[in-house]
Write a protein that holds these residues in place. Structure first.
Motif, mmCIF file in Angstrom:
data_model
loop_
_atom_site.group_PDB
_atom_site.id
_atom_site.type_symbol
_atom_site.label_atom_id
_atom_site.label_comp_id
_atom_site.label_asym_id
_atom_site.label_seq_id
_atom_site.Cartn_x
_atom_site.Cartn_y
_atom_site.Cartn_z
ATOM 1 N N ALA A 33 0.847 -1.198 0.000
ATOM 2 C CA ALA A 33 0.000 0.000 0.000
ATOM 3 C C ALA A 33 0.878 1.242 0.000
ATOM 4 C CB ALA A 33 -0.918 -0.001 1.206
ATOM 5 N N ALA A 34 1.922 1.242 0.832
ATOM 6 C CA ALA A 34 2.833 2.385 0.900
ATOM 7 C C ALA A 34 3.519 2.596 -0.438
ATOM 8 C CB ALA A 34 3.860 2.165 2.003
ATOM 9 N N GLU A 35 3.882 1.479 -1.086
ATOM 10 C CA GLU A 35 4.570 1.568 -2.368
ATOM 11 C C GLU A 35 3.660 2.159 -3.430
ATOM 12 O OE1 GLU A 35 6.953 -1.618 -5.015
ATOM 13 O OE2 GLU A 35 7.361 -1.643 -2.871
ATOM 14 N N SER A 36 2.370 1.760 -3.429
ATOM 15 C CA SER A 36 1.449 2.299 -4.428
ATOM 16 C C SER A 36 1.178 3.774 -4.165
ATOM 17 C CB SER A 36 0.154 1.492 -4.481
ATOM 18 O OG SER A 36 -0.637 1.766 -3.367
ATOM 19 N N ASP A 37 1.179 4.203 -2.884
ATOM 20 C CA ASP A 37 1.050 5.623 -2.548
ATOM 21 C C ASP A 37 2.222 6.401 -3.136
ATOM 22 O OD1 ASP A 37 -1.218 5.034 -1.146
ATOM 23 O OD2 ASP A 37 -0.306 5.241 0.845
ATOM 24 N N ALA A 38 3.426 5.854 -2.985
ATOM 25 C CA ALA A 38 4.627 6.496 -3.534
ATOM 26 C C ALA A 38 4.534 6.576 -5.052
ATOM 27 C CB ALA A 38 5.883 5.738 -3.109
ATOM 28 N N ASP A 39 4.084 5.495 -5.688
ATOM 29 C CA ASP A 39 3.935 5.485 -7.145
ATOM 30 C C ASP A 39 2.977 6.585 -7.602
ATOM 31 O OD1 ASP A 39 5.702 3.408 -7.546
ATOM 32 O OD2 ASP A 39 4.159 1.854 -7.590
ATOM 33 N N GLY A 40 1.862 6.703 -6.888
ATOM 34 C CA GLY A 40 0.877 7.727 -7.233
ATOM 35 C C GLY A 40 1.438 9.128 -7.106
#
Length: 198
Positions: A33-40
């Motif tokens: 989830a944290a990684e997808s937040d960073a990607d966004g």
């Protein structure tokens, strides 16, 4: 299932009133989830930069996001080029567009501060080359580095700093939990008295 397990299962079902012994797993906010937040967030920053600056690179936003990630993983331009299916010159342009300048990019065969002054004064490329006693191709290359640094400085290095913060934060989330676990074990082990006598 043996007799004892069946008995325990029946007790559990009677006690809970449920019909199943497995519990549905909730989606947690883990590292993915944290990684997808960073990607966004990286996608947003790339889009903002494209609106604000004229990009020399013709890579699409998804490829530019990949360039950002790989840059902060210390990948060489050749490795980044292979990952985004481009040549190294395109990756160099993309990095300059994104203000991702390496220290090695600034190692010019002439005084880069002098080139910076000429660039800021808007001296034409041919005159810059003559002034620096270098060929135009080399001066054009280092002018791209200077331009990226100047734009980054004018933006208070905001974009580069945000990229770095996002990517180092996600790395820290993975690394810190492991480090904390190791440190906790080390501290616990230090308190153990080892008095072994046979």
């Amino acid at each position: 299932m043996d007799e004892k397990t069946a008995e325990l299962r029946d007790i559990f079902l009677d006690t809970t009133g449920g019909e199943t012994v497995t519990e549905r797993q909730e989606e947690g906010r883990g590292s993915l989830a944290a990684e997808s937040d960073a990607d966004g967030r990286i996608a947003e920053l790339v889009a903002r930069m494209r609106e604000r600056y004229e990009f020399a690179s013709d890579l699409d936003d998804a490829a530019l996001q990949r360039v950002v990630r790989l840059f902060f993983e210390d990948a060489a331009d050749a490795a980044i080029a292979a990952a985004v299916d481009a040549d190294e010159a395109t990756v160099f342009d993309a990095r300059m567009d994104l203000h991702l300048v390496r220290d090695a990019d600034r190692e010019a065969p002439f005084d880069l501060a002098e080139l910076r002054s000429l660039y800021v004064e808007d001296v034409p490329l041919a005159e810059r080359a003559a002034e620096l006693d270098a060929d135009e191709e080399t001066v054009a290359h280092y002018s791209r580095v200077v331009a990226a640094d100047v734009r980054s400085t004018r933006a208070n290095d905001r974009f580069r700093d945000e990229f770095a913060e996002l990517l180092t934060e996600s790395d820290l989330k993975h690394g810190l939990t492991e480090d904390a676990r190791e440190d906790g074990l080390r501290e616990a082990a230090e308190d153990i008295e080892t008095n072994v006598s046979f």
